[in-house]
Design a protein around this motif. Structure first.
Motif, short mmCIF file in Angstrom:
data_model
loop_
_atom_site.label_atom_id
_atom_site.label_comp_id
_atom_site.label_asym_id
_atom_site.label_seq_id
_atom_site.Cartn_x
_atom_site.Cartn_y
_atom_site.Cartn_z
N PHE A 114 -32.26 -3.36 30.92
CA PHE A 114 -32.44 -4.63 31.65
C PHE A 114 -33.19 -5.60 30.75
CE2 PHE A 114 -31.34 -3.82 36.12
CZ PHE A 114 -31.15 -2.45 36.08
N ASN A 118 -38.79 -13.36 29.89
CA ASN A 118 -39.78 -14.13 29.12
C ASN A 118 -39.61 -14.03 27.60
OD1 ASN A 118 -40.59 -11.47 29.28
ND2 ASN A 118 -42.77 -11.92 29.33
N ALA A 144 -27.63 -8.29 31.65
CA ALA A 144 -28.18 -9.56 31.17
C ALA A 144 -29.14 -10.16 32.19
CB ALA A 144 -27.04 -10.53 30.91
N HIS A 145 -30.16 -10.87 31.69
CA HIS A 145 -31.06 -11.58 32.61
C HIS A 145 -30.48 -12.95 32.90
CE1 HIS A 145 -34.45 -13.16 34.69
NE2 HIS A 145 -35.01 -11.96 34.69
N PRO A 146 -30.41 -13.35 34.20
CA PRO A 146 -29.76 -14.62 34.54
C PRO A 146 -30.55 -15.84 34.09
CG PRO A 146 -30.70 -13.58 36.49
CD PRO A 146 -30.85 -12.60 35.38
N GLY A 178 -24.56 -10.04 36.35
CA GLY A 178 -24.55 -9.81 37.79
C GLY A 178 -25.95 -9.86 38.34
N GLN A 184 -28.40 -2.20 40.35
CA GLN A 184 -28.54 -0.94 41.09
C GLN A 184 -27.35 -0.02 40.85
OE1 GLN A 184 -29.34 -2.51 45.01
NE2 GLN A 184 -31.54 -2.58 44.61
N PHE A 197 -36.51 -1.14 31.00
CA PHE A 197 -36.69 -2.34 31.84
C PHE A 197 -37.97 -3.06 31.42
CE2 PHE A 197 -39.05 -4.15 35.34
CZ PHE A 197 -38.14 -4.93 36.03
N SER A 200 -40.95 -7.45 36.47
CA SER A 200 -42.00 -7.39 37.49
C SER A 200 -42.27 -5.95 37.93
CB SER A 200 -41.55 -8.20 38.70
OG SER A 200 -40.42 -7.58 39.29
N GLY A 203 -39.62 -5.08 40.67
CA GLY A 203 -38.30 -4.71 40.13
C GLY A 203 -38.36 -3.35 39.44
N ALA A 206 -38.76 -0.47 41.91
CA ALA A 206 -37.54 -0.24 42.70
C ALA A 206 -36.51 0.53 41.86
CB ALA A 206 -36.96 -1.58 43.15
N ILE A 207 -36.40 0.17 40.60
CA ILE A 207 -35.43 0.84 39.72
C ILE A 207 -35.88 2.28 39.44
CG2 ILE A 207 -34.62 0.82 37.30
CD1 ILE A 207 -34.43 -2.29 37.67
N CYS A 260 -46.60 -10.42 28.89
CA CYS A 260 -47.08 -9.22 29.58
C CYS A 260 -48.49 -8.87 29.12
CB CYS A 260 -46.13 -8.07 29.36
SG CYS A 260 -45.62 -7.90 27.67
N ILE A 297 -40.08 -18.63 38.76
CA ILE A 297 -41.31 -18.10 38.18
C ILE A 297 -42.46 -19.07 38.47
CG2 ILE A 297 -42.46 -17.65 35.95
CD1 ILE A 297 -40.43 -15.70 35.35
N ALA A 300 -43.45 -18.61 42.01
CA ALA A 300 -44.22 -17.37 42.21
C ALA A 300 -45.66 -17.58 41.73
CB ALA A 300 -43.56 -16.22 41.44
N GLU A 349 -51.44 -8.82 39.00
CA GLU A 349 -51.04 -9.80 37.99
C GLU A 349 -50.55 -11.10 38.64
OE1 GLU A 349 -47.38 -8.90 35.91
OE2 GLU A 349 -47.99 -10.00 34.14
P1 NAP Z 1 -37.75 -9.17 37.67
O1 NAP Z 1 -37.64 -9.91 38.93
O2 NAP Z 1 -38.43 -7.87 37.74
O3 NAP Z 1 -36.25 -8.97 37.14
C1 NAP Z 1 -35.95 -8.32 35.91
C2 NAP Z 1 -34.55 -7.76 35.96
O4 NAP Z 1 -34.50 -6.69 36.88
C3 NAP Z 1 -33.51 -8.78 36.43
O5 NAP Z 1 -32.31 -8.55 35.72
C4 NAP Z 1 -33.34 -8.44 37.89
O6 NAP Z 1 -32.07 -8.72 38.40
C5 NAP Z 1 -33.52 -6.94 37.90
N1 NAP Z 1 -34.05 -6.46 39.17
C6 NAP Z 1 -35.13 -6.92 39.83
N2 NAP Z 1 -35.32 -6.21 40.95
C7 NAP Z 1 -34.35 -5.27 40.99
C8 NAP Z 1 -34.00 -4.24 41.90
N3 NAP Z 1 -34.68 -4.03 43.02
N4 NAP Z 1 -32.93 -3.47 41.63
C9 NAP Z 1 -32.19 -3.69 40.50
N5 NAP Z 1 -32.46 -4.66 39.62
C10 NAP Z 1 -33.52 -5.45 39.85
O7 NAP Z 1 -38.44 -9.99 36.54
P2 NAP Z 1 -38.22 -11.48 36.03
O8 NAP Z 1 -37.02 -12.09 36.62
O9 NAP Z 1 -38.29 -11.40 34.58
O10 NAP Z 1 -39.50 -12.27 36.51
C11 NAP Z 1 -40.05 -12.18 37.77
C12 NAP Z 1 -41.49 -11.73 37.67
O11 NAP Z 1 -41.59 -10.61 36.77
C13 NAP Z 1 -42.42 -12.74 37.08
O12 NAP Z 1 -42.91 -13.67 37.98
C14 NAP Z 1 -43.51 -11.84 36.55
O13 NAP Z 1 -44.43 -11.51 37.55
C15 NAP Z 1 -42.85 -10.60 36.14
N6 NAP Z 1 -42.64 -10.43 34.69
C16 NAP Z 1 -43.38 -9.54 34.02
C17 NAP Z 1 -43.16 -9.32 32.68
C18 NAP Z 1 -43.94 -8.31 31.92
O14 NAP Z 1 -43.77 -8.26 30.71
N7 NAP Z 1 -44.75 -7.49 32.51
C19 NAP Z 1 -42.17 -10.01 32.00
C20 NAP Z 1 -41.40 -10.92 32.71
C21 NAP Z 1 -41.65 -11.10 34.05
P3 NAP Z 1 -31.63 -10.22 38.73
O15 NAP Z 1 -31.56 -10.80 37.40
O16 NAP Z 1 -30.32 -10.14 39.32
O17 NAP Z 1 -32.67 -10.77 39.62
#
Ligand code: NAP
Length: 481
Positions: A114, A118, A144-146, A178, A184, A197, A200, A203, A206-207, A260, A297, A300, A349
């Motif tokens: 995944f 960022n 891919a990340h959207p 997608g 999933q 992965f 967040s 995410g 859940a995975i 991160c 983001i 959030a 965080e």
């Molecule tokens: P994300 O919401 O965790 O999504 C990352 C990837 O995982 C995306 O491709 C997303 O799919 C997929 N995904 C999320 N939930 C899922 C689930 N339940 N089942 C299957 N696939 C799932 O992260 P993000 O979009 O990068 O950013 C959202 C938040 O993540 C930020 O606000 C931040 O808090 C955190 N973040 C943390 C880091 C770090 O390095 N720790 C880095 C970036 C972001 P979709 O694309 O289809 O949504």
């Protein structure tokens, strides 16, 4: 959608690719690096416009991306990463003869990666996860990340071209687009052998849960949230208030705080709390608002700040209010250690440039904070040598809580090298035994296998008696070439 065809093709490719020599795999990786460089005039503005990150930052990230690809290429060309171990047979041993046993690391199988939002290049399509999996001998199915779809597609095309130019089978790399349902399905597919992965906690967790509910559970290397505490000690802070405030603010606001390793928590002795807060506020005043990766983001970020603003224990030093849907302003609040210790919410965080200053009265309060800390990617301790020397218990405890412990500088800016560890105890990752940055990220996608009494001609080159690869091996307990 049915992904059977993609996984079948990946599995067929795996049976061939895992036995391709380190030299040929390295040539393939180097083709990817060169291909990315040759697309840079298109790729840099594209990734910049999709992510809101400045072109200068994307240029640096492109350099890091191709640099890490070449690091993995060198590693697999040299070959010793497979940890070959040979115990020769001893037919004379009594009461039972000893067999010949040879062990090394072999690739796991097709891996689902995944991409992160960022790092549109370095943790994306040809980022560290994809490349370390390909380096180990695993085909990659890339989700891919959207947040940067076109940049992702373009890098995907570069990888696919490198596959063709290297005469490798198609299924070695597949770019999948997608939403969550797609991700999933990929995690659940029985042919998938591991998941990588970055994103967040919600995410990643859940995975992880989904992968563990499969008929065949598989490893999930999820790098999730971390607040990367900075612990300041009295003498060091007292003697360097202004310069440490500058370093802290530089790290907090880098890339609008979307790292991160962003420091979201800073522990400060009460004697210096006021002056340090003033020095930080002064530095923050010079920081312009920066656009976040996307509106979701930014939303959030402001929603997390608004929840914290309802907490009566916090005293706000710098408040950030949304002036539009994308710009981020840094924010800082102060809390007494005794209040911080009461509520785990204060160590969640907030992705963006927000930090919480925790004011402690004495060493016992600081130790209590350290005991309470969740697992972190990094912890930084700013102390003079003599004040560190009588805090061995604290340092011992902090080692249990993080993947990287720093005594100088700031946690942002992760070196890509051999010694780097980027991954810490849960909840910062789902597997603290691995790293997602640096050469040893490759080990996530390999497993040990022991070959007992296998004829020399059939053994993989890494284990053949004559050591044709000239790699480092442990032979009858002795580490040698
Ligand atoms: P994300 O919401 O965790 O999504 C990352 C990837 O995982 C995306 O491709 C997303 O799919 C997929 N995904 C999320 N939930 C899922 C689930 N339940 N089942 C299957 N696939 C799932 O992260 P993000 O979009 O990068 O950013 C959202 C938040 O993540 C930020 O606000 C931040 O808090 C955190 N973040 C943390 C880091 C770090 O390095 N720790 C880095 C970036 C972001 P979709 O694309 O289809 O949504």
């Amino acid at each position: 959608m049915n992904y059977d065809h993609i996984f079948q093709e990946a599995h067929e490719a795996f049976l061939y690719y895992k036995n391709v020599s380190g030299k040929d795999k390295a040539d393939f990786l180097r083709r990817i690096a060169t291909g990315i460089e040759s697309e840079k005039t298109t790729l840099i503005p594209l990734a910049s416009s999709e992510s809101n990150l400045p072109e200068g930052r994307i240029t640096g990230e492109l350099g890091r991306t191709v640099g890490q690809i070449r690091l993995f290429a060198d590693l697999i060309e040299e070959g010793s990463w497979v940890e070959a171990v040979i115990d020769h047979a001893n037919p004379e041993r009594t009461p039972a003869p000893k067999p010949d046993i040879r062990r090394f690391l072999t690739a796991l199988g097709p891996v689902v990666v995944f991409g992160a939002s960022n790092f549109p290049l370095a943790f994306s399509t040809a980022g560290g996860d994809t490349i370390s999996a390909l380096a180990s001998g695993c085909p990659v199915i890339y989700k891919a990340h959207p947040a940067h779809p076109e940049a992702s597609k373009l890098v995907g095309q570069v990888i696919s071209k490198a596959v063709i130019d290297s005469n490798l089978p198609n299924g070695i790399f597949t770019h999948v687009e997608g939403g969550i349902a797609t991700g999933q399905e990929l995690v659940k597919h029985p042919i998938a052998k591991a998941i990588a992965f970055t994103g967040s906690f919600t995410g990643g967790k859940a995975i992880f849960d989904l992968a563990n509910q499969r008929a065949e559970p598989i490893p999930v290397f999820a790098e999730m949230g971390s607040v990367n505490p900075i612990i300041t000690l009295k003498n060091k802070l007292g003697a360097n208030i202004d310069s440490l405030a500058k370093s802290f603010v530089g790290s907090l606001t880098l890339g609008a705080g979307q790292f991160c390793t962003n420091p979201g928590l800073v522990m400060v002795p009460s004697i210096h709390a006021e002056t340090f807060a003033i020095a930080i506020k002064k530095e923050l005043e010079d920081i312009a608002a920066a656009p976040m990766l996307h509106e979701g983001i930014a939303e959030a970020y402001y929603s997390a700040l608004s929840t914290l603003q309802d907490k009566k224990e916090l005293e706000w030093i710098q408040v950030s209010e949304a002036k539009d849907l994308i710009q981020a302003y840094p924010a800082l609040a102060k809390i007494k250690a005794k209040d911080w210790l009461e509520d785990d919410h204060f160590q969640q965080e907030v992705f963006g440039s927000f930090a919480l200053m925790v004011v402690y009265e004495d060493f016992s309060e600081l130790y209590a904070i350290a005991q309470r800390l969740h697992g972190q990617l990094t912890i930084t301790v700013w102390g003079e040598d003599e004040e560190l020397s009588n805090k061995i218990d604290l340092i011992n405890l902090l080692e249990e809580k993080c993947g990287r412990l720093l005594f100088k500088g700031v946690p942002t800016g992760v070196e890509v090298g051999f010694a780097m560890q980027h991954g810490g105890p849960y909840p910062s990752t789902t597997d603290s035994r691995s790293t997602s940055v640096g050469a040893y990220a490759i080990k996530r996608f390999a497993r040990p296998i022991a070959l007992q009494d296998m004829p020399n001609a059939l053994l993989p080159d890494a284990l053949k008696e004559e050591n044709p690869l000239g790699i480092w091996r442990t032979v009858d307990g002795e580490f040698k070439k």
